[in-house]
Design a protein around this motif. Structure first.
Motif, PDB file in Angstrom:
ATOM      1  N   ILE A 192      -9.862   3.837   2.551  1.00  0.00           N
ATOM      2  CA  ILE A 192      -8.815   3.199   1.722  1.00  0.00           C
ATOM      3  C   ILE A 192      -8.021   1.944   2.325  1.00  0.00           C
ATOM      4  CG2 ILE A 192      -6.527   3.767   0.908  1.00  0.00           C
ATOM      5  CD1 ILE A 192      -8.672   5.357  -0.604  1.00  0.00           C
ATOM      6  N   ARG A 193      -7.957   2.054   3.321  1.00  0.00           N
ATOM      7  CA  ARG A 193      -7.401   0.713   3.902  1.00  0.00           C
ATOM      8  C   ARG A 193      -8.110  -0.345   3.739  1.00  0.00           C
ATOM      9  NH1 ARG A 193      -4.710   3.287   9.675  1.00  0.00           N
ATOM     10  NH2 ARG A 193      -2.972   4.251   8.628  1.00  0.00           N
ATOM     11  N   GLU A 194      -9.311  -0.363   4.133  1.00  0.00           N
ATOM     12  CA  GLU A 194     -10.320  -1.550   3.926  1.00  0.00           C
ATOM     13  C   GLU A 194     -10.432  -1.795   2.332  1.00  0.00           C
ATOM     14  OE1 GLU A 194     -13.981  -0.034   5.395  1.00  0.00           O
ATOM     15  OE2 GLU A 194     -13.526  -0.774   7.615  1.00  0.00           O
ATOM     16  N   SER A 195     -10.404  -0.880   1.738  1.00  0.00           N
ATOM     17  CA  SER A 195     -10.379  -1.180  -0.028  1.00  0.00           C
ATOM     18  C   SER A 195      -9.120  -1.819  -0.488  1.00  0.00           C
ATOM     19  CB  SER A 195     -10.751  -0.080  -0.664  1.00  0.00           C
ATOM     20  OG  SER A 195     -11.927   0.544  -0.439  1.00  0.00           O
ATOM     21  N   LEU A 196      -8.046  -1.569   0.245  1.00  0.00           N
ATOM     22  CA  LEU A 196      -7.012  -2.130  -0.382  1.00  0.00           C
ATOM     23  C   LEU A 196      -6.720  -3.438   0.026  1.00  0.00           C
ATOM     24  CD1 LEU A 196      -4.103   0.802   0.214  1.00  0.00           C
ATOM     25  CD2 LEU A 196      -5.192   0.055  -1.948  1.00  0.00           C
ATOM     26  N   LYS A 197      -7.420  -3.714   1.204  1.00  0.00           N
ATOM     27  CA  LYS A 197      -7.529  -5.361   1.978  1.00  0.00           C
ATOM     28  C   LYS A 197      -8.278  -6.017   1.017  1.00  0.00           C
ATOM     29  CE  LYS A 197      -6.858  -4.234   6.770  1.00  0.00           C
ATOM     30  NZ  LYS A 197      -7.717  -4.169   8.463  1.00  0.00           N
ATOM     31  N   VAL A 198      -9.362  -5.561   0.380  1.00  0.00           N
ATOM     32  CA  VAL A 198     -10.202  -6.343  -0.518  1.00  0.00           C
ATOM     33  C   VAL A 198      -9.492  -6.468  -1.757  1.00  0.00           C
ATOM     34  CG1 VAL A 198     -12.136  -6.372  -2.137  1.00  0.00           C
ATOM     35  CG2 VAL A 198     -12.090  -5.483   0.426  1.00  0.00           C
ATOM     36  N   LEU A 199      -8.488  -5.692  -2.538  1.00  0.00           N
ATOM     37  CA  LEU A 199      -7.961  -5.652  -3.449  1.00  0.00           C
ATOM     38  C   LEU A 199      -6.873  -6.698  -3.265  1.00  0.00           C
ATOM     39  CD1 LEU A 199      -7.846  -1.851  -4.594  1.00  0.00           C
ATOM     40  CD2 LEU A 199      -9.134  -3.877  -5.638  1.00  0.00           C
ATOM     41  N   GLU A 200      -6.169  -6.689  -2.134  1.00  0.00           N
ATOM     42  CA  GLU A 200      -5.080  -7.550  -1.965  1.00  0.00           C
ATOM     43  C   GLU A 200      -5.694  -8.920  -1.801  1.00  0.00           C
ATOM     44  OE1 GLU A 200      -0.860  -7.801   0.647  1.00  0.00           O
ATOM     45  OE2 GLU A 200      -2.626  -6.485   1.297  1.00  0.00           O
ATOM     46  N   SER A 201      -6.495  -9.128  -1.368  1.00  0.00           N
ATOM     47  CA  SER A 201      -7.448 -10.651  -1.288  1.00  0.00           C
ATOM     48  C   SER A 201      -7.745 -11.084  -2.650  1.00  0.00           C
ATOM     49  CB  SER A 201      -8.687 -10.447  -0.338  1.00  0.00           C
ATOM     50  OG  SER A 201      -9.847 -10.112  -1.087  1.00  0.00           O
ATOM     51  N   LYS A 202      -7.681 -10.286  -3.600  1.00  0.00           N
ATOM     52  CA  LYS A 202      -8.120 -10.569  -4.915  1.00  0.00           C
ATOM     53  C   LYS A 202      -6.827 -10.717  -5.683  1.00  0.00           C
ATOM     54  CE  LYS A 202     -12.718  -9.979  -4.133  1.00  0.00           C
ATOM     55  NZ  LYS A 202     -13.532 -10.908  -4.054  1.00  0.00           N
ATOM     56  N   GLY A 203      -5.592 -10.449  -5.385  1.00  0.00           N
ATOM     57  CA  GLY A 203      -4.550 -10.783  -5.838  1.00  0.00           C
ATOM     58  C   GLY A 203      -3.790  -9.208  -6.838  1.00  0.00           C
TER      59      GLY A 203
END
Length: 254
Positions: free
Chosen positions: A64-75
């Motif tokens: 979950i944390r890794e996925s949220l990092k990806v989503l945060e990098s995409k705005g």
């Protein structure tokens, strides 16, 4: 030998695990992103807590944390200590990111992007065609001709026709030998594919499109810059017509 075998077995398991994890994380990232695009988590609202997300998507907190990092990098989301993760306003999303456009998928019509994509093409493609008439290599013209022939031969098959159509426009931007246009080609690839597909399935007759694409190839072959620009503008005139049909088909008539 036994120790070596056990060590090899552990390495194989570790390798297998590392091969699986990215796929698991990607699947969860896509699932959360599509739920955001579908307004299950509206802009400005908080996402569920990590533990709740773990239960919802059936994965560990690490995933979950890794996925949220990806989503945060995409705005798409923004995380803050002691506050949690909040869904960002749509204006903050990186909509030229190929993954974001893919995540939007069937919801892309709700973002009013079809018209925006057409406006961008109106600005870029005529200039790209003119530059390509002057700069395209023989191989690039051959690649455009191949894409055009595939369009012609699959005019009755919307999926295959769209694939060839996307390839044609991608090669055209590359053949302009303008570095910014080349970058835009990869950036808008997913959006262009969706827009062309929406248009291609909304019209019954694709003969006009096949004709003008073939004429553009011939203009490039003849190094006719004015003719290439004119063909590009005619293609976009057809795109306006087809966009209207596509918007009607998806229930977005103005």
């Amino acid at each position: 030998m036994k120790l070596e075998s056990e060590g090899q077995s552990r390495a194989e398991k570790s390798s297998s695990s590392s091969e699986r994890r990215p796929r698991v994380r990607r699947n969860v990232t896509v699932a959360i992103a599509q739920d955001i695009c579908a307004d299950r988590y509206p802009s400005g609202s908080p996402l569920p807590r990590e533990n709740d997300l773990c239960e919802l998507y059936g994965v560990s907190r690490t995933v979950i944390r890794e996925s949220l990092k990806v989503l945060e990098s995409k705005g798409l989301v923004r995380g803050k200590p002691r506050v949690g993760t909040t869904v960002c306003d749509r204006d903050d999303w990186n909509i030229l990111d190929a993954e974001v456009l893919e995540w939007m998928g069937p919801y892309i019509k709700d973002f009013d992007l079809l018209g925006c994509i057409l406006e961008a093409r109106r600005t870029i493609e005529p200039a790209a065609a003119e530059y390509a008439a002057d700069r395209a290599s023989a191989q690039e013209i051959a690649d455009l001709d191949k894409a055009w022939r595939q369009m012609r031969d699959s005019a009755g098959e919307p999926e295959s026709f769209t694939d060839a159509d996307v390839m044609f426009h991608t090669v055209l931007l590359t053949a302009s030998h303008n570095q910014v246009f080349r970058r835009l080609s990869s950036a808008i690839h997913a959006a262009l594919k969706y827009a062309l597909h929406a248009s291609n399935i909304a019209v019954e007759n694709r003969e006009d499109a096949v004709l003008v694409h073939g004429q553009l190839v011939e203009a490039l072959r003849m190094r006719d810059k004015a003719g290439a620009r004119e063909c590009a503008n005619r293609m976009l005139d057809l795109a306006v017509r087809d966009l209207a049909a596509a918007e009607k088909a998806i229930g977005r008539t103005k």
